[in-house]
Motif scaffolding. Structure first.
Motif, PDB file in Angstrom:
ATOM      1  N   GLY A 320       0.787  -1.221   0.000  1.00  0.00           N
ATOM      2  CA  GLY A 320       0.000   0.000   0.000  1.00  0.00           C
ATOM      3  C   GLY A 320       0.814   1.263   0.000  1.00  0.00           C
ATOM      4  O   GLY A 320       0.258   2.355  -0.059  1.00  0.00           O
ATOM      5  N   ARG A 321       2.154   1.143   0.074  1.00  0.00           N
ATOM      6  CA  ARG A 321       3.025   2.314   0.050  1.00  0.00           C
ATOM      7  C   ARG A 321       4.312   1.944  -0.661  1.00  0.00           C
ATOM      8  O   ARG A 321       4.678   0.776  -0.741  1.00  0.00           O
ATOM      9  N   ASP A 366      -0.837  -4.033   3.717  1.00  0.00           N
ATOM     10  CA  ASP A 366      -1.272  -2.691   4.135  1.00  0.00           C
ATOM     11  C   ASP A 366      -1.909  -1.933   2.980  1.00  0.00           C
ATOM     12  O   ASP A 366      -1.601  -0.766   2.724  1.00  0.00           O
ATOM     13  N   ALA A 368      -5.419  -0.546   1.797  1.00  0.00           N
ATOM     14  CA  ALA A 368      -6.717  -0.225   2.382  1.00  0.00           C
ATOM     15  C   ALA A 368      -7.791  -0.149   1.306  1.00  0.00           C
ATOM     16  O   ALA A 368      -8.625  -1.042   1.175  1.00  0.00           O
ATOM     17  N   ARG A 395      -1.962   2.185   7.151  1.00  0.00           N
ATOM     18  CA  ARG A 395      -2.983   2.610   6.196  1.00  0.00           C
ATOM     19  C   ARG A 395      -4.321   1.944   6.505  1.00  0.00           C
ATOM     20  O   ARG A 395      -5.376   2.580   6.491  1.00  0.00           O
ATOM     21  N   SER A 399      -7.927   3.738   7.929  1.00  0.00           N
ATOM     22  CA  SER A 399      -9.021   3.832   6.960  1.00  0.00           C
ATOM     23  C   SER A 399     -10.331   3.411   7.606  1.00  0.00           C
ATOM     24  O   SER A 399     -10.382   2.934   8.739  1.00  0.00           O
TER      25      SER A 399
END
Length: 924
Positions: A320-321, A366, A368, A395, A399
């Motif tokens: 997610g990052r 991770d 979201a 994350r 969320s």
């Protein structure tokens, strides 16, 4: 019994009559032959004259010799001559016939049964009570010795087992057996640790004779992956001279039909016992492999089943990052890569590009929020059997995913924020893992003491929450939750995939948990520790001859037993299914060795070839009868009566006595086209292809004759006599069914004949290809019959094939059948493959697989031999033994009836109107 060279005489006293042959010679010489009558008027002038020196005419020497030979043949015949007599001293007392009957015995089981039958006949001649015991299926401690005839009756039901002899069990059984007895030991040729102790225990009870095949035993160990290549160890015993061996990898093709995916050849040098076969297969083919096998070897040990450990799963990874520059250990995917790279193929591409590749697992670290198109695509992928694994992180904790209502791609609802040390819900100290429950896929895994959790996302209390928690912390909060979605699953680790929130990714437990979830597959040997706490349900069992059979409703097996318990009826070899993956328990494990059995000089070791006594009385008496018939013919000739009107009748009588005559034709020769059309269309006519082998064509014709008689007796079909078809000259369109016995000596038909055959197949005709070698080969193996079939059928327009499914209409066109034996009994039968969209309609007990008749049926059970009868209706070829043989022949006839009914009625029995009657007969 008097022995003269290779011949013995049961009644040698009668041989003294041979001394009377010179006297018989003189008597026959003194008796003149009958005078020839001639009417001559001048003889009246000689009446009243006397000849003072009269001399009797003598019998010709060659007629004397003929008569002497006839008498000598009768004397010798009544003396009971026996060729190759057994000169051993008859045994006394009880006799134990012990057969190893292991997987290694399956390679020549038919020869072993013949030898066992000969041993039982020997015991019957000696009047000894017998007990037949298989060491892989031991009876109770008390041995029931009985009549050899009773043991011979149950001999057809004695079969090998797909596991080796359990030495400790055999020793324990022998210790409990009381009394003395002699032993005939049918060895499988392989050594095992307790064999010498068992031999000593048997020698303590009486004399021991060993029977063993000199043929080599081949085995194959489980496959493993090294440097991207699949490697299997091929074993043999004994390590004799140079021998090439071919190993084949099999699996489903694109149409779902099992086919050869790879082939490699290894050469055993003289004295070598092991060789390594290497397959360089692309991932797509490697993932399809279901078994490896040694060609030409029909044993369970020559087959290695492949399970999920062989497959390198495709796993799509998404974070997610973005990765933190210079902080590799903190990247969300670092520990996942380290855990999965050795055993899986990783895909790190955008999600929209990964879904079309249809990976086995998608991991979201991770992540979201998902775009609507991404969420829709992943949901459909999971519902079709995919596994989605999600990891928490900052994350996801920040969320509102799965807050108010459960998200379809989350197993539980989550609380806002999260839980960490020093936060609003501070723990005070990191939490450890609670032992896994018995319902968890992680049950049995040891918990490392250094694994601690410092932060997690919390699950909302929910009635379904307890059922979805598969791992928890010591305070009861969830660590891993899971739910089913369609045919797939969604799993959430409530911690991060890196070491920010816990030390779990730093431990070996992390890798083991991924394995238990079937995220990865590790090609390592089974261990009780790795499978502790799991239960495995058998799906398919490996038979002694290397064939897979459905397991049925067998109970599950604990993982510890599956890993280390000896193979037996309780833990048979085969494929076992767990929660999310399949494991194979093969006959030979990693590091197995095949050692030949070694016997001391005091033990007599014999082969499997039984040198049976051959009585010669019938031959000699038949020869005497023939010589006497020739004597009659010679006497008629000398007397001049053979030239008279009744001489021809006398000569014909002699010819009949000699058994001379012209054998009846087995097929039609040179039938004109119009006559062939008339014969083939006035009634149903079965036909077979002329192979050029007279004996094979005779059996094929007789087989169709027998099947035609059965059809007439049991059905409304009344076929005429069969017809032999010449592919080059005869029209095939007249015949609904062709039987083609495959012969490796048959020449290839011409291009015109193949064009005719293809028109026949496309026009609705059926050809039954019979390789006649199911006793030594399976479909697809490199046997002589299969090579001949591939050569003959290559130019034919054959549709995709599959093994006959249980719901095929051929199983119920007249009789309800699941087995299709002939002279051999192999369950493998190949027919046209069902269309990919064939589905079972609700309320129907079967699918509607095809609109018409399968144009090709392929097998190797030698059906014509089982059907064949002579003109008097007597069976021409033996099938099996005793009652089981009669039952096997009956099932062969039933298969033939079903086959012809299918040819003539198509999918008639798939109609809805037949469902109630079929359900009633099936007992459903």
């Amino acid at each position: 019994m008097f022995t003269l060279g290779p011949i013995a005489f049961a009644s040698p006293g009668l041989l003294l009559l041979l001394l009377a042959l010179p006297i018989l010679w003189l008597i026959l010489r003194a008796v003149p032959p009958a005078p020839i009558t001639r009417r001559f008027p001048g003889v009246a002038l000689l009446l009243g004259l006397n000849d003072p020196e009269s001399e009797t005419d003598k019998t010709p020497w060659w007629l004397l010799l003929l008569r002497a030979l006839a008498v000598a043949a009768m004397i010798l015949g009544f003396a009971g001559p026996i060729l190759n007599p057994d000169e051993r001293t008859p045994g006394t007392g009880p006799l134990l016939i012990a057969a190893d009957a292991s997987w290694a015995s399956a390679r020549d089981w038919s020869a072993r049964q013949d030898r066992l039958e000969a041993l039982l006949e020997e015991a019957a001649r000696d009047g000894r009570p017998v007990a037949l015991v298989t060491l892989t299926d031991l009876p109770p401690a008390e041995i029931a010795f009985g009549a050899p005839e009773a043991e011979r009756a149950r001999l057809p039901g004695v079969q090998p087992k797909p596991w080796p002899v359990n030495g400790p069990e055999v020793l324990a059984w022998l210790e409990a057996v009381e009394g003395d007895f002699d032993t005939f030991w049918m060895s499988d040729g392989l050594d095992w640790p307790e064999r010498d102790a068992v031999r000593a225990a048997l020698e303590a009870r009486g004399a021991v004779r060993v029977f063993e095949s000199p043929r080599a035993v081949f085995g194959i160990s489980p496959a493993r992956i090294e440097d991207g290549e699949v490697r299997v160890e091929v074993l043999r015993s004994p390590p004799a001279g140079e021998r090439p061996v071919t190993v084949i990898a099999r699996g489903p093709g694109p149409n779902g039909v099992t086919r050869e995916l790879g082939r490699t050849e290894v050469v055993f040098e003289a004295g070598e016992a092991t060789q390594e076969a290497v397959f360089d297969l692309p991932p797509e083919l490697r993932n399809r492999v279901t078994r490896f096998e040694v060609t030409g070897q029909t044993t369970a040990g020559a087959v290695s089943l492949a399970d999920d450990a062989l497959r390198r799963r495709e796993i799509a990874l998404f974070a997610g990052r973005d990765d933190r520059e210079g902080l590799e250990l903190l990247t969300p995917l670092h520990y996942l890569r380290r855990a999965l790279e050795p055993t899986a193929d990783l895909l790190e591409v955008p999600l929209v590009d990964a879904l079309p590749a249809n990976p086995d697992v998608i991991i979201l670290a991770d992540v979201a929020q998902l775009a609507p198109t991404e969420a829709e695509g992943i949901t459909e992928w999971v519902e079709n059997g995919g596994l989605l694994v999600r990891f928490a992180g900052p994350r996801l904790a920040a969320s509102d995913v799965s807050r108010l209502e459960e998200d379809p791609l989350m197993p539980v609802r989550l609380r806002a924020g999260g839980r960490s040390v020093g936060g609003a819900m501070s723990w005070g100290e990191p939490k450890a893992l609670r032992p896994f429950s018995s319902s968890s896929p992680f049950f049995g895994l040891p918990l490392p003491e250094d694994v601690a959790v410092t932060a997690q996302v919390m699950a909302q209390p929910d009635p379904n929450l307890p059922d979805r928690v598969v791992a928890a912390l010591t305070d009861g909060t969830p660590l891993v939750t899971r739910k089913a979605l369609g045919q797939g699953q969604v799993v959430l680790f409530h911690v991060t995939a890196n070491a920010e929130w816990s030390s779990l990714p730093l431990s070996g437990l992390f890798v083991q948990m991924l394995e238990r979830l079937a995220v990865s597959s590790r090609p390592t040997a089974l261990t009780a520790e790795a499978l502790a706490g799991t239960t495995w349900v058998p799906e398919q069992l490996l038979g002694p001859f290397g064939t897979l059979e459905e397991a049925g409703q067998l109970a599950g097996i604990p993982g510890e037993d599956l890993a280390e318990a000896p193979l037996s009826a309780e833990v048979p070899p085969g494929l076992y299914a767990g929660d999310d993956r399949r494991l194979a328990r093969n006959v030979l494990g990693a590091g197995a060795v095949l050692a030949p059995s070694v016997w001391p000089p005091s033990i007599t070791v014999e082969g499997l070839e039984a040198q049976r006594d051959q009585p010669l009385a019938g031959f000699l008496l038949t020869a005497a009868l023939a010589l006497l018939a020739l004597d009659i013919l010679a006497a008629l000739w000398l007397s001049g009566r053979l030239r008279q009107a009744h001489g021809a009748a006398a000569a014909a009588l002699v010819v009949v006595l000699l058994g001379l005559g012209t054998p009846p034709a087995t097929a039609q020769e040179g039938i004109p086209d119009d006559v062939l059309a008339l014969e083939a269309t006035t009634a149903v006519v079965l036909a077979h292809v002329r192979t050029g082998d007279p004996r094979l064509d005779e059996i094929a014709y007789a087989g169709l004759r027998g099947l035609s008689q059965i059809l007439t007796q049991r059905t409304s079909i009344e076929p005429d006599d069969p017809i032999t078809v010449d592919l080059e000259t005869d029209e095939l369109a007249f015949f609904p069914f062709l039987y083609w016995p495959v012969s490796d000596s048959q020449p290839l038909p011409s291009a015109e004949a193949y064009a005719k055959l293809n028109r026949y197949l496309r026009g609705g005709g059926m050809i039954l290809f019979d390789t006649r070698d199911a006793d030594v080969a399976q479909f697809g193996n490199d046997s002589r019959g299969m090579r001949a079939l591939r050569r003959l059928a290559a130019p034919l327009d054959v549709p995709p094939l599959e093994v006959l499914p249980a719901d095929h209409v051929l199983t119920r066109t007249f009789y309800l059948l699941q087995d299709f034996p002939g002279r051999h009994n192999n369950r493998t039968l190949w027919v046209e493959a069902a269309p990919p969209d064939a589905e079972q309609v609700e309320g129907m007990p079967f699918r509607n697989l095809n609109d018409g008749v399968t144009p090709v049926v392929i097998g190797g059970n030698d059906w014509a031999a089982a059907w064949a009868v002579d003109e008097a209706g007597r069976a021409m070829v033996p099938v099996g033994r005793g009652f089981s043989g009669r039952q096997q022949r009956e099932l062969a006839y039933r298969f033939g009836v079903n086959l012809i009914m299918h040819v003539l009625t198509g999918n008639y029995k798939s109609d809805q109107v037949h469902v109630p009657a079929l359900l009633e007969r099936l007992g459903q």
